[in-house]
Scaffold this active site. Sequence first.
Site, PDB file in Angstrom:
ATOM      1  N   HIS A  82       0.856  -1.068  -0.264  1.00  0.00           N
ATOM      2  CA  HIS A  82      -0.149  -0.033   0.243  1.00  0.00           C
ATOM      3  C   HIS A  82       0.833   1.174  -0.357  1.00  0.00           C
ATOM      4  CE1 HIS A  82      -3.872   2.155   0.682  1.00  0.00           C
ATOM      5  NE2 HIS A  82      -3.151   2.742   1.155  1.00  0.00           N
ATOM      6  N   ASP A 161     -14.529   4.160   7.907  1.00  0.00           N
ATOM      7  CA  ASP A 161     -13.010   4.486   7.519  1.00  0.00           C
ATOM      8  C   ASP A 161     -13.830   5.354   6.368  1.00  0.00           C
ATOM      9  OD1 ASP A 161     -10.441   5.582   6.601  1.00  0.00           O
ATOM     10  OD2 ASP A 161     -10.862   4.350   4.796  1.00  0.00           O
ATOM     11  N   ARG A 168     -13.260  13.199   6.509  1.00  0.00           N
ATOM     12  CA  ARG A 168     -11.685  14.364   6.723  1.00  0.00           C
ATOM     13  C   ARG A 168     -11.213  14.712   5.401  1.00  0.00           C
ATOM     14  NH1 ARG A 168      -8.348   9.549   7.236  1.00  0.00           N
ATOM     15  NH2 ARG A 168      -6.690  10.719   7.221  1.00  0.00           N
ATOM     16  N   SER A 183      -5.822   4.757   8.877  1.00  0.00           N
ATOM     17  CA  SER A 183      -7.213   4.479   7.607  1.00  0.00           C
ATOM     18  C   SER A 183      -6.618   3.716   6.528  1.00  0.00           C
ATOM     19  CB  SER A 183      -6.936   5.445   7.225  1.00  0.00           C
ATOM     20  OG  SER A 183      -7.225   6.479   5.855  1.00  0.00           O
ATOM     21  N   LYS A 187      -8.143  -0.867   6.644  1.00  0.00           N
ATOM     22  CA  LYS A 187      -8.099  -1.520   5.024  1.00  0.00           C
ATOM     23  C   LYS A 187      -7.185  -2.319   5.163  1.00  0.00           C
ATOM     24  CE  LYS A 187      -8.249   2.668   3.675  1.00  0.00           C
ATOM     25  NZ  LYS A 187      -8.267   4.229   3.166  1.00  0.00           N
TER      26      LYS A 187
HETATM   27  N1  URA Z   1      -4.856   6.766   1.969  1.00  0.00           N
HETATM   28  C1  URA Z   1      -5.585   6.398   3.051  1.00  0.00           C
HETATM   29  O1  URA Z   1      -6.673   5.445   2.543  1.00  0.00           O
HETATM   30  N2  URA Z   1      -6.118   6.277   4.077  1.00  0.00           N
HETATM   31  C2  URA Z   1      -5.158   8.038   4.738  1.00  0.00           C
HETATM   32  O2  URA Z   1      -5.582   8.919   5.628  1.00  0.00           O
HETATM   33  C3  URA Z   1      -4.521   8.905   3.419  1.00  0.00           C
HETATM   34  C4  URA Z   1      -3.854   8.120   2.125  1.00  0.00           C
END
Ligand code: URA
Length: 404
Positions: A82, A161, A168, A183, A187
Site C-alpha cells: 500500500h 473509514d 476528513r 485509515s 483497510k
Molecule cells: N490513504 C488512505 O487510505 N487514508 C488516508 O488517510 C490517507 C491515504
Amino acid sequence: MYMPELIRKKRDGGELTAEEISYIINGCVSGEVPDYQLSAFAMAVFFRGMTNAETVALTLAMRDSGDKADLSGISGVKVDKHSTGGVGDKTTLIVAPIVAACGVKVAKMSGRGLGHTGGTVDKLESIPGFRTSISPQEMRETVETCGLSVTGQSGNMCPADKKLYALRDVTATVDSIPLIASSIMSKKLADGSDCILLDVKTGSGSFMKTLDDSRLLARTMVDIGRGAGVRTAALITNMDSPLGSAVGNSLEVIESVEILKGKTSGDLWTVCRELSCRMLMLAGIGDKDECGRLVDEAVESGEALKRFEMMVKLQGGDVSYIEDTSKFRKASFSRVYAPADGYITHMDSEKIGLITVLLGAGREKKDDDINHAAGIIIAAKTGDFVKRGELLATLLADDESRLD
Ligand code: URA
C-alpha cells in the site's frame, strides 16, 4: 457515553480508552454520531494527536466496522502493498505482476484518486472493459489462475473509514499521522493478506512533506501491522518529484506496460524493483540478492507482462490495448517549454498532481467523471539541465479551456 464529553476529552489532550473509541466508531457506522461530531473529533485528533494505544484501538475498531476479505481459500502466501499516496505512482501495476510471476500471490484492494494523488482503480479502469468491482469469489479465482487480482474496495469493507475519510477530505483533517495510519491499516488488515509492505511517500507530492513525519507514519503503521500479527514492513520513498514521467490514468498504464515490456530504467523502475524485492523477502522467498535476481528475471522473461495480461483478460479488460498501447485514445495536447537555460532544482509535485486533476484526470467533486486520456507527460525532472525552448512537459486534455 456522551459524545460531546469524548470530543472534549480529546480536545483537552486526554487519552481515550478503547471502549470510548469503539463507541465513536460504532456511532459513526450506525449514524448515531452525526457528521458534525465526527468532524470535531477528527479536528481534535488532528491537533492533539493520539497515543499508540489509541491509534491501535481506532484501527481495530475501523477494521471491525464492516466485512473482511476471506483469502483463506487461496493457496500460498498472500502479500499486499500500500502506498500512502503520490503523484504518478503507478507502482502497483508493475509490482503486483512481478511478485505474482515470482510465485507469491497478490490479492489487492486499491483506491481511487484522492485530492492531488492518483488511484490505481482509476488507472486500471482506463483499460476498456476492465472491471475493478468483482465478487470475492471471482477475485479468488483470478488470483488462483494468474497470481494476482487488483480490485476496488468491496462494498461494506471498513465503512467507518469510508465515512470518516470523506469527512476528513473536506474538513482539512487528512494530514494527521494517527488518522492516516488507522485509515490505511484498518483497510489493509481487513484485506486479510499474510504480509503487508507499506510504501510511505515523502516530499512535495505526498501527504507527509518531511522525512521525520514520514518516518513516524511508517513506524506507526508497521507497529500496528505487527501488533495485529501480520508481517509488516515499510519503505520510505521519494515523492519530491512525480514518479516516472506519466501522470494521468491511461498514460500511467502505458508507462507501466513499457516497464513490464523491459524498459527498466529511471526512478520508477528503481522504486518498483525495490518494492517487489521487499515483498518477496517479506513472503520468505529469500534474501535481497536472490529476490532481486528473481525480480529482474520476471521482467526479462516476459512472465510479469504475461501475468498482467492474464489479469486484464480475466477481469474483462481488452488485452489488445496492453499488447499495443498505441490503441489508447489520445487527448489534445499543449506543450510547456523552458523559459531559460538552467537546471531544474525543484518540482512541486502536489501542484503537478492538482494540475492533472484540473486537466480532467481526477475529480474536483465526488461524483465527477474522469477523463482517462488526460494528464501530463513530464520531459525533464529535478537535476536535469534544459536549454531555453526545450520541452518541459506535455499537458493532455480534451477540453481546450482546461489546457489554457
Ligand atoms: N490513504 C488512505 O487510505 N487514508 C488516508 O488517510 C490517507 C491515504
